[in-house]
Design an enzyme around this catalytic site. Sequence first.
Site, PDB file in Angstrom:
ATOM      1  N   ILE A   2      -2.078  -2.156   9.334  1.00  0.00           N
ATOM      2  CA  ILE A   2      -2.676  -0.859   9.725  1.00  0.00           C
ATOM      3  C   ILE A   2      -4.085  -0.724   9.141  1.00  0.00           C
ATOM      4  CG2 ILE A   2      -2.373   1.653   9.746  1.00  0.00           C
ATOM      5  CD1 ILE A   2       0.567   1.374   9.445  1.00  0.00           C
ATOM      6  N   GLY A  31       0.875  -1.175   0.000  1.00  0.00           N
ATOM      7  CA  GLY A  31       0.000   0.000   0.000  1.00  0.00           C
ATOM      8  C   GLY A  31       0.907   1.218   0.000  1.00  0.00           C
ATOM      9  N   HIS A  60      -9.401  -1.112  18.323  1.00  0.00           N
ATOM     10  CA  HIS A  60      -9.217   0.233  17.785  1.00  0.00           C
ATOM     11  C   HIS A  60     -10.567   0.685  17.262  1.00  0.00           C
ATOM     12  CE1 HIS A  60      -7.265   3.598  15.947  1.00  0.00           C
ATOM     13  NE2 HIS A  60      -7.617   3.239  14.727  1.00  0.00           N
TER      14      HIS A  60
HETATM   15  P1  A3D Z   1      -4.883   5.412   0.954  1.00  0.00           P
HETATM   16  O1  A3D Z   1      -4.127   6.691   0.844  1.00  0.00           O
HETATM   17  O2  A3D Z   1      -6.151   5.287   0.194  1.00  0.00           O
HETATM   18  O3  A3D Z   1      -3.900   4.221   0.543  1.00  0.00           O
HETATM   19  C1  A3D Z   1      -4.321   2.918   0.397  1.00  0.00           C
HETATM   20  C2  A3D Z   1      -3.559   2.347  -0.775  1.00  0.00           C
HETATM   21  O4  A3D Z   1      -3.882   0.955  -0.869  1.00  0.00           O
HETATM   22  C3  A3D Z   1      -3.922   2.982  -2.127  1.00  0.00           C
HETATM   23  O5  A3D Z   1      -2.750   3.528  -2.742  1.00  0.00           O
HETATM   24  C4  A3D Z   1      -4.490   1.810  -2.945  1.00  0.00           C
HETATM   25  O6  A3D Z   1      -4.144   1.850  -4.326  1.00  0.00           O
HETATM   26  C5  A3D Z   1      -3.828   0.626  -2.244  1.00  0.00           C
HETATM   27  N1  A3D Z   1      -4.495  -0.648  -2.486  1.00  0.00           N
HETATM   28  C6  A3D Z   1      -5.829  -0.910  -2.591  1.00  0.00           C
HETATM   29  N2  A3D Z   1      -6.024  -2.229  -2.810  1.00  0.00           N
HETATM   30  C7  A3D Z   1      -4.797  -2.812  -2.844  1.00  0.00           C
HETATM   31  C8  A3D Z   1      -4.340  -4.135  -3.019  1.00  0.00           C
HETATM   32  N3  A3D Z   1      -5.190  -5.144  -3.227  1.00  0.00           N
HETATM   33  N4  A3D Z   1      -3.014  -4.368  -2.967  1.00  0.00           N
HETATM   34  C9  A3D Z   1      -2.131  -3.362  -2.756  1.00  0.00           C
HETATM   35  N5  A3D Z   1      -2.508  -2.075  -2.594  1.00  0.00           N
HETATM   36  C10 A3D Z   1      -3.823  -1.817  -2.626  1.00  0.00           C
HETATM   37  O7  A3D Z   1      -5.211   5.103   2.489  1.00  0.00           O
HETATM   38  P2  A3D Z   1      -4.325   5.444   3.784  1.00  0.00           P
HETATM   39  O8  A3D Z   1      -2.900   5.160   3.487  1.00  0.00           O
HETATM   40  O9  A3D Z   1      -4.710   6.795   4.285  1.00  0.00           O
HETATM   41  O10 A3D Z   1      -4.929   4.382   4.819  1.00  0.00           O
HETATM   42  C11 A3D Z   1      -4.709   3.009   4.622  1.00  0.00           C
HETATM   43  C12 A3D Z   1      -5.511   2.160   5.608  1.00  0.00           C
HETATM   44  O11 A3D Z   1      -5.095   2.455   6.941  1.00  0.00           O
HETATM   45  C13 A3D Z   1      -7.021   2.416   5.595  1.00  0.00           C
HETATM   46  O12 A3D Z   1      -7.720   1.175   5.700  1.00  0.00           O
HETATM   47  C14 A3D Z   1      -7.254   3.255   6.852  1.00  0.00           C
HETATM   48  O13 A3D Z   1      -8.566   3.120   7.354  1.00  0.00           O
HETATM   49  C15 A3D Z   1      -6.232   2.657   7.779  1.00  0.00           C
HETATM   50  N6  A3D Z   1      -5.857   3.474   8.923  1.00  0.00           N
HETATM   51  C16 A3D Z   1      -5.674   2.834  10.116  1.00  0.00           C
HETATM   52  C17 A3D Z   1      -5.308   3.537  11.232  1.00  0.00           C
HETATM   53  C18 A3D Z   1      -5.107   2.819  12.533  1.00  0.00           C
HETATM   54  O14 A3D Z   1      -4.778   3.426  13.526  1.00  0.00           O
HETATM   55  C19 A3D Z   1      -5.309   1.388  12.598  1.00  0.00           C
HETATM   56  C20 A3D Z   1      -5.126   4.925  11.163  1.00  0.00           C
HETATM   57  C21 A3D Z   1      -5.308   5.554   9.947  1.00  0.00           C
HETATM   58  C22 A3D Z   1      -5.682   4.813   8.815  1.00  0.00           C
END
Ligand code: A3D
Length: 320
Positions: A119, A10, A176
């Site tokens: 995450i 990701g 969480h």
């Molecule tokens: P975002 O910037 O959308 O990045 C996610 C990436 O995942 C994108 O670049 C997508 O292209 C990629 N992706 C989608 N499907 C696939 C796949 N099958 N294989 C590989 N890559 C893929 O999101 P983000 O970076 O802001 O957040 C990512 C995740 O973290 C989300 O689920 C959030 O809800 C989560 N998150 C968790 C916390 C915790 O404290 C646990 C905090 C903030 C965000």
Amino acid sequence: MARPKIALIGAGQIGGTLAHLAALKELGDVVLFDISEGTPEGKALDIAESGPSAKFDAKLKGTQSYADIAGADVCIVTAGVPRKPGMSRDDLLGINLKVMKSVGEGIRDNAPDAFVICITNPLDAMVWALREFSGLPHSKVCGMAGVLDSARFRHFLAEEFSVSMKDVTAFVLGGHGDTMVPLSRYSTVAGIPLPDLVEMGWTTQEKLDAIIQRTRDGGAEIVGLLKTGSAFYAPATSAIEMAEAFLKDQKRVLPCAAYVENALGLKGMYVGVPTVIGAGGVEKVVEIKMTKDEQAMFDKSVEAVKGLVEACKGIDSSLT
Ligand code: A3D
């Protein structure tokens, strides 16, 4: 000795920030994997080009091929979708469960010896599913949430007391989500527990309760402000703290979503607990004593996590 290899599955907001922090801290060489063509390659090149000014030595590579994560020491998983205003973390379950399947299989086939930090939300259920799909030992698969939740708690407390964040410790248990359990009794300023600080007149119980609620809602507060995604600087920094604890065998005592085999009244499930993280991954779950009220809050949080795990089993019949 070869540098450690860090695979980031990701390359979105958190993934890019993870890559930047890992390079700045010289934790190892970084591979950014994403299905979105150009994103991991672009971010890897951009960060690599910051190296001469930031003065780090690290190789960065962007890829769409799981073969490039081969032999990774650490995998940090953020693949999936983040929430938008009005969405709960649980609304992401169906989409992100499918993502965990492909990521888990990719890690199983290419980096089976890695320490894996998930995450992707909803965190406690996704880390469970990722472990199931990857088949890695439970001690090598955990989730980042407690470090972030306690960092938010520490930040708000330091602001309230006008003291350095370095001197504030905080303790957060449970899943969480809205049911997370910040424990005042185990949260301190330079060793003085929060209830004592209330007695000393540093704050009031009402203000403390408001800070606890703000901590629970910490993710939603950022989602509401950003409007296009969720928090990424603090989540990435928290996961890097965990990765560093593993890579440097620091034996850090950090809260994370860990597999609890038989402790705290739980049998075989992932939930947020205090752990020791070192070269063995999650080396220990720290069993603390809870008061009746704390236990009731923790039980409620555990039930919420169990509900999400059951929902995953309902969606994907290969999960048992
Ligand atoms: P975002 O910037 O959308 O990045 C996610 C990436 O995942 C994108 O670049 C997508 O292209 C990629 N992706 C989608 N499907 C696939 C796949 N099958 N294989 C590989 N890559 C893929 O999101 P983000 O970076 O802001 O957040 C990512 C995740 O973290 C989300 O689920 C959030 O809800 C989560 N998150 C968790 C916390 C915790 O404290 C646990 C905090 C903030 C965000």
